[in-house]
Enzyme design. Structure first.
Site, mmCIF file in Angstrom:
data_model
loop_
_atom_site.group_PDB
_atom_site.id
_atom_site.type_symbol
_atom_site.label_atom_id
_atom_site.label_comp_id
_atom_site.label_asym_id
_atom_site.label_seq_id
_atom_site.Cartn_x
_atom_site.Cartn_y
_atom_site.Cartn_z
ATOM 1 N N GLU A 1 0.804 -1.234 0.000
ATOM 2 C CA GLU A 1 0.000 0.000 0.000
ATOM 3 C C GLU A 1 0.836 1.283 0.000
ATOM 4 O O GLU A 1 0.595 2.202 0.776
ATOM 5 C CB GLU A 1 -0.958 -0.009 1.202
ATOM 6 C CG GLU A 1 -1.870 -1.227 1.207
ATOM 7 C CD GLU A 1 -2.704 -1.363 2.484
ATOM 8 O OE1 GLU A 1 -2.581 -0.517 3.392
ATOM 9 O OE2 GLU A 1 -3.493 -2.324 2.569
ATOM 10 N N GLU B 1 -6.098 -11.074 -1.548
ATOM 11 C CA GLU B 1 -6.891 -10.965 -0.311
ATOM 12 C C GLU B 1 -8.379 -10.903 -0.645
ATOM 13 O O GLU B 1 -9.092 -9.999 -0.200
ATOM 14 C CB GLU B 1 -6.479 -9.708 0.470
ATOM 15 C CG GLU B 1 -4.995 -9.647 0.784
ATOM 16 C CD GLU B 1 -4.557 -8.410 1.560
ATOM 17 O OE1 GLU B 1 -5.414 -7.710 2.130
ATOM 18 O OE2 GLU B 1 -3.346 -8.152 1.591
#
Ligand code: XIL
Length: 387
Positions: A162, A277
């Site tokens: 991220e 995910e």
């Protein structure tokens, strides 16, 4: 209960009935890893309780359905390296041992991130802001120790998580609170912190695959920025094997077109793509945010927890149809997709019960709270083209 079952698909009904007849030779739930074996790996995240064997049935289900595992939390910096001179490898050792015993492709998650990193890691020396040299030294020690411990055993690492914001810019600045999440590693080191982390991870285990992992990757600004990041690293000869696309999605976002375009665009880079995910929330989104910043906590408004006692049949079918459509796209792009990992084994485990709105009942995975396959499972199995 009975009326719900009646409305489920025949396939699920069959699985349910056969499942009750334990020990029968006829008992055979399909297996995700088997039906997609020629297409991509199918993985799951394992929580720390599951890894410790404290959740009956979870590891058995994982072994049957999946051929790759990611630790949901136990290899994050705060868990594995809580103090400068203190490491806790109890859970991660068990995780890797179980993965080896069960023939799993083992993923490490995650080395360099602004979340779930303890305050000491970001603290400057002598009251000053964290400086470049100290930050790089801390990351190097962390990577050398953690990656080095599992050298040759953990097959791929999410090296940086991220790093890019929704505007396609590198995050920077102090940690902050959402929506002003900062990236202290960038603030201390500068733009090359990603490159440095990849170089260190490669040095610590030259055989391991190395990935960049993020959310909202279908945003055009992020497609551009992540593509430039990958191209830039490759141009410098830095090892990067793939892009992890988190996949914390909803019933109506991202659109199928956005997912399709995302694979096409990243597919041009010549690196492996993986959904890392995956979960599909069945609950109303509290706002228009689609990202997965774990620090975004929204208090529940009216009607925000509509299914506390189970998902109604029409929603089950909506989820099944959504999963089928998503997996059809995965099949379409299977030449580029290396792995599809679900963020949890079953609904009861899912972090989406508590994020972004704490205390709700969500149903984002393929197995229910009793670890039984849902109609979404049958729908996904039905998309497999290789059997
Ligand atoms: C989540 C876990 O599922 C939770 O148990 C934990 O409390 C917070 O983190 N993006 C990531 C994952 O990369 O590590 C996050 O996992 C979900 C968002």
């Amino acid at each position: 209960m009975i009326s719900t079952k009646c409305l489920l698909t025949a396939g699920v009904l069959l699985v349910g009935i056969v499942g009750m007849n334990r020990g029968s030779q006829a008992e055979e739930t399909a297996s995700l890893k088997k039906v997609f074996k020629d297409d991509f790996l199918v993985g799951t995240a394992l929580g720390t309780r599951q890894i410790a064997g404290r959740e009956a049935g979870a590891l058995e289900l994982a072994a049957k359905q999946f051929n790759s595992i990611t630790p949901e939390n136990c290899l994050k910096w705060a868990e594995v390296h809580p103090e400068a001179d203190e490491y806790d490898f109890e859970a991660s050792d068990e995780f890797v041992e179980w993965g080896e015993a069960n023939g799993m492709f083992i993923v490490g998650h995650t080395l360099v991130w602004h979340n779930q990193t303890p305050p000491w890691a970001f603290a400057g020396v002598d009251g000053k802001p964290l400086d470049r040299e100290t930050a790089l030294a801390r990351i190097k020690t962390h990577i050398d120790t953690v990656v080095g411990r599992y050298k040759g055993r953990i097959h791929g690492w999410d090296v940086v998580n991220e790093a890019i914001n929704d505007q396609g810019k590198l995050r920077t600045g102090p940690v902050g609170t959402w929506p002003n999440r900062g990236e202290p590693w960038h603030a201390a080191i500068g733009d090359d912190y990603i490159e440095q982390a990849f170089r260190m991870a490669h040095a610590a285990d030259p055989e391991a695959e190395l990935y960049y992992n993020d959310f909202n990757e279908w945003y055009p600004a992020k497609i551009k920025a992540i593509s430039e990041l990958v191209t830039g690293l490759k141009a410098k000869g830095v090892r990067i094997d793939g892009i992890g696309l988190q996949g914390h999605w909803g019933l109506d976002y991202p659109t199928l077109e956005e997912i399709d375009t995302m694979f096409t665009e990243y597919g041009k880079l010549g690196v492996k793509l993986m959904i890392t995910e995956l979960d599909v929330s069945c609950l109303p989104a509290p706002d228009s945010e689609t990202g997965a910043d774990i620090t975004r906590i929204v208090s529940a408004g009216p009607g925000q927890n509509p299914f506390p006692n189970g998902l109604p049949p029409e929603k089950q079918e909506e989820l099944a149809a959504r999963y089928a459509a998503i997996f059809q796209l995965f099949e379409k792009h299977r030449d580029k997709i290396e792995r599809v990992t679900f963020w949890g084994v079953h609904d009861g485990q899912s972090w989406r019960n508590n994020w972004p709105v704490p205390g709700r009942s969500d149903y984002p995975l393929l197995f229910d709270r009793k670890m039984q396959p849902k109609s979404a499972f049958e729908a996904v199995i039905g998309t497999a083209t290789s059997e």
